[in-house]
Write a protein that holds these residues in place. Structure first.
Motif, PDB file in Angstrom:
ATOM      1  N   GLU A 305      57.518 101.997 126.436  1.00 44.26           N
ATOM      2  CA  GLU A 305      56.473 101.639 127.398  1.00 44.26           C
ATOM      3  C   GLU A 305      55.146 102.247 126.943  1.00 44.26           C
ATOM      4  O   GLU A 305      55.096 103.406 126.539  1.00 44.26           O
ATOM      5  CB  GLU A 305      56.874 102.189 128.779  1.00 44.26           C
ATOM      6  N   THR A 306      54.080 101.441 126.977  1.00 41.04           N
ATOM      7  CA  THR A 306      52.762 101.970 126.630  1.00 41.04           C
ATOM      8  C   THR A 306      52.140 102.644 127.865  1.00 41.04           C
ATOM      9  O   THR A 306      52.458 102.294 128.998  1.00 41.04           O
ATOM     10  CB  THR A 306      51.830 100.853 126.143  1.00 41.04           C
ATOM     11  N   THR A 307      51.268 103.575 127.629  1.00 44.45           N
ATOM     12  CA  THR A 307      50.614 104.293 128.735  1.00 44.45           C
ATOM     13  C   THR A 307      49.316 103.592 129.091  1.00 44.45           C
ATOM     14  O   THR A 307      48.455 103.361 128.233  1.00 44.45           O
ATOM     15  CB  THR A 307      50.313 105.748 128.320  1.00 44.45           C
ATOM     16  N   ASP A 308      49.186 103.212 130.369  1.00 44.05           N
ATOM     17  CA  ASP A 308      47.970 102.539 130.818  1.00 44.05           C
ATOM     18  C   ASP A 308      46.780 103.496 130.768  1.00 44.05           C
ATOM     19  O   ASP A 308      46.901 104.670 131.152  1.00 44.05           O
ATOM     20  CB  ASP A 308      48.140 102.033 132.261  1.00 44.05           C
ATOM     21  N   HIS A 309      45.656 102.987 130.269  1.00 43.27           N
ATOM     22  CA  HIS A 309      44.410 103.774 130.252  1.00 43.27           C
ATOM     23  C   HIS A 309      43.719 103.543 131.593  1.00 43.27           C
ATOM     24  O   HIS A 309      42.962 102.583 131.762  1.00 43.27           O
ATOM     25  CB  HIS A 309      43.532 103.311 129.088  1.00 43.27           C
ATOM     26  N   LEU A 310      44.008 104.403 132.549  1.00 38.00           N
ATOM     27  CA  LEU A 310      43.537 104.198 133.928  1.00 38.00           C
ATOM     28  C   LEU A 310      42.111 104.726 134.104  1.00 38.00           C
ATOM     29  O   LEU A 310      41.870 105.746 134.742  1.00 38.00           O
ATOM     30  CB  LEU A 310      44.501 104.871 134.910  1.00 38.00           C
TER      31      LEU A 310
END
Length: 772
Positions: A305-310
């Protein structure tokens, strides 16, 4: 031929067996009627007729259920068994034929013709046939190994031809029909010839059985040999520390399965398939099928899973960099990011970007992925007809593969990509299935955490995927599928927006593609505006980019073929590059017209203006509609016509106008299909204008559905229609009262250039649109 004499004898039917004359054998009798027949003959002469049943499943056979040729037999011994059945020892005496059934009550009794015993010496032909039979039977015995040498010796001692035929037939594994056929042959010569044919046939069958057996044995020996050699190879490789061959592949696949971080049930299935793969020979077709399945399973992102750039500010900056305008879509993406930042857990939304071609739907989805720092994957649904395209094929099919959804997840490499389902309105269905129904599971947030692919046979989690779909026309999307999506309409661009997009994005991209820079080519703003107005007519900017590409090509040639270092495109030089203008800017008439009104239409290509013309001629009241109109538009015209007839006195129209005039309603551009209810008030206005000879104001455009009482009902596509009116040079728009709330969707630059009037009845339309 034997002679026969008439006798009345009790009958004993036999199941699945037949007794020849001279044969001695035991029979077990249990049926009540058969026991009665035995008891009858035991107190008399102990002779009984034995015949075979036609159907062995019949418990109480009658006249039609037994063969009418049998054997007269003598009961040598009878013994009652503890289980109630009777065991008898019988000896076949003579052939007999049933002539008539005389009694069928307590037991079967029949009139028969009993043929005499065959005691004549064989003639020369019979002697030859006997020798042939004995020779063939001896060969059969050697091949069969089911007949003992003692039996062969006893048969060779028989001198009577009839008895020889019967004894040999009794030792052959024949069907009851073949044995019955031999029993019915009274003539000994015929019987020997028939038996000879049967022996030859049985020998051929035995020969074939022997060949097949040898072939199977050789195949088994080869398989055992290969298995032995394979095991030896494994042992040698193990000693040498090598991992080549299938054992190395198995170890490699095992490592991949362990590293894939699958759910427990999927991992158990993968190891089970790996066990099968290890046992199946490498040459087997099933081996490649199993390996293909395992490789697909291990290549999917089960936990990756990629990490969302929030960061909403960063995302907003990226969206603005890639696209000009489209505020609603950008706002929706930023809302998603904000909620994700607060909750850290949100099911992926399903957005549907609906709008005409060329407005940037597909590229917008790519920008969404970039703003979120997610992987992006695109799947085109245009022309997809087969359900297996979505769900995959079962592994029983040759060349089976997973569906395109699972293939897309493998390409994405993560379980939370932005997944673009392009052209979802172009899906079709036929005899291979309905792919739109299969898409329901993909796009339903309540179901897609356990998406079922026929190839995988195990559920796959799609709940973290952000699905973005695109469509030109949402009316062709099935209702259940549409219900699962959040519709975001992208109507198209205004002139101002197109000009900004051309300056900021399109021209720079085309100059780069054509090897030009800002010092070599300059396009003035007035020239850009002229390209937009006179060389393109679209809701999007795709054709505008093509025209700019043409400008760049022309400029490149000028720079290469002459000593010019810089090309400046102005309004005056534009025609030299692009030719004469292709479109007339603005559809407004030069002066007010009688019987001609301007309507506003909403098509798959965006908004457009629609000129509706009415002409009157002396006639008999015929109503003609032309211009490739659909059924709904024709009904709108008839509704307007009926309303005018009902209000003719109030409108100062001759009440007999429909009887004295032929009325022709025409919508120009007949090659373009037109349908929809929104032209109702436009048709009514044009018709009333023609009948009252009052002119329609040329700068007025209108849209709205009309009822038989003259009420104006709301319609769709207000934003697109307003933009088309602005583009056409109209100054006043008449809209239904209930569409007033839609005005906020219209861009401010368009609202500033137009005057909007909201009406609820046709009388208000006429006041605004018709002159004195």
């Amino acid at each position: 031929m034997s002679k026969g004499n008439q006798r009345t004898i009790p009958l004993l039917p036999l199941r699945g067996m037949l007794v020849y004359p001279t044969m001695v054998l035991h029979l077990d009798v249990g049926r009540e009627r058969s026991v009665e027949a035995l008891e009858k003959v035991m107190v008399e002469d102990k002779e009984i007729l034995l015949t075979s049943q036609v159907d062995v499943s019949t418990d109480d056979p009658g006249e039609e259920e037994v063969y009418h040729f049998g054997t007269l037999a003598y009961i040598k011994q009878m013994l009652r068994l503890p289980n109630g059945t009777i065991r008898v020892l019988v000896e076949g005496l003579n052939r007999a034929r049933i002539e008539n059934f005389t009694d069928q009550d307590s037991y079967l009794e029949v009139e028969t013709t009993v043929f005499d015993s065959e005691t004549e010496e064989p003639d020369a032909e019979q002697e030859a046939l006997m020798r042939n039979v004995l020779e063939q039977f001896e060969q059969y015995t050697k091949m069969s190994k089911k007949v003992t040498n003692e039996t062969l010796t006893s048969v060779q001692d028989i001198k009577e031809p009839g008895r020889l035929a019967d004894i040999v037939a009794s030792h052959l594994p024949l069907k009851i029909e073949q044995k019955q056929r031999l029993l019915t042959l009274i003539d000994v010569t015929e019987r020997l010839e028939e038996l000879l044919d049967i022996l030859n046939n049985e020998k051929e069958v035995l020969g074939l059985e022997k060949k097949i057996g040898q072939r199977v044995k050789q195949s088994m020996e080869q398989t055992q040999k290969e298995y032995y050699l394979r095991e030896q190879m494994k042992a040698i490789q193990k000693e040498l520390g090598e991992k080549d061959g299938k054992s190395g592949e198995v170890e490699e696949l095992r490592e991949k399965i362990e590293a894939a971080e699958m759910p427990e049930n999927v991992e158990a299935k993968a190891f089970k398939e790996l066990g099968r793969y290890e046992k199946v020979p490498a040459s087997s077709a099933e081996s490649s099928v199993i390996r293909n399945y395992i490789e697909w399973i291990v290549s999917l992102p089960w936990q990756t899973e990629t990490t969302d750039h929030l960061d909403t500010k960063r995302a907003e900056r990226i969206l603005d960099e890639d696209h000009y305008g489209l505020d609603k879509v950008k706002e929706r993406v930023l809302e998603y990011l904000a909620v994700q930042e607060l909750t850290q857990e949100l099911k992926g939304p399903i957005l549907c970007l609906a709008g005409p071609p060329g407005v940037g739907k597909t590229s917008l989805a790519r920008s969404i992925a970039r703003s979120l720092d997610r992987n992006f994957v695109r799947m085109s649904l245009g022309g997809v007809r087969d359900e297996a395209e979505i769900r995959g094929h079962r592994r029983t099919y040759v060349g089976a593969m997973p569906g395109r959804v699972v293939q897309g997840m493998q390409k994405a490499g993560s379980k939370n990509p932005v997944f673009l389902l392009d052209e979802i309105d172009k899906m079709a269905s036929d005899f291979r299935g309905d792919p739109s129904s299969a898409m329901l599971e993909v796009l339903d947030p309540e179901q897609n955490h356990q998406f079922s692919d026929h190839f995988l046979e195990e559920p796959y989690d799609l709940s973290k995927v952000m699905f973005v779909t695109t469509a030109n026309n949402i009316s062709t999307i099935p209702e259940p599928l549409l219900d699962r999506m959040e519709i975001i309409s992208i109507a198209g661009y205004t002139e101002v927006e197109k000009k900004e997009i051309a300056k900021t994005y399109l021209l720079n991209r085309q100059m780069k593609d054509h090897g030009l820079n800002g010092r070599q080519l300059q396009v003035q703003d007035d020239a850009l505006l002229k390209i937009i107005r006179h060389y393109t007519k679209e809701a999007g900017v795709r054709n505008l980019e093509r025209q700019l590409a043409t400008v760049c090509r022309k400029a490149a040639r000028m720079i290469v073929s002459s000593e010019k270092k810089r090309v400046v495109v102005t309004v005056n030089t534009l025609e030299d590059m692009l030719g004469r203008p292709k479109h007339r800017y603005g559809q407004i008439e030069a002066e007010d017209q009688i019987g001609a009104a301007t309507g506003l239409a909403y098509t798959a290509g965006g908004g457009d203006t629609l000129s509706i013309e009415v002409s009157l001629a002396k006639g008999e009241g015929n109503l003609t509609l032309t211009g490739k109109l659909g059924d709904v538009m024709k009904e709108s015209a008839k509704a307007a016509f009926s309303y005018i007839r009902s209000r003719s006195s109030e409108l100062n129209i001759d009440p007999q106008f429909h009887e004295n005039n032929d009325i022709h309603i025409h919508v120009p551009e007949g090659a373009t299909p037109k349908d929809g209810p929104s032209a109702g008030i436009t048709m009514a206005t044009a018709l009333i204008s023609a009948l009252t000879e009052r002119k329609v104001y040329r700068e007025v455009g209108m849209t709205g559905e009309i009822t038989l009482r003259g009420r104006v009902l709301p319609v769709g596509g207000i934003k697109e229609k307003s933009m088309s009116a602005h583009r056409a040079g109209l100054s006043t728009i008449i809209l239904p009262k209930d569409n007033e709330k839609d005005l906020e969707d219209v861009p401010e630059s368009v609202r500033e250039g137009l005057t909007f009037h909201f009406v609820s009845h046709l009388d208000e339309v006429l006041e605004l649109a018709l002159g004195e």
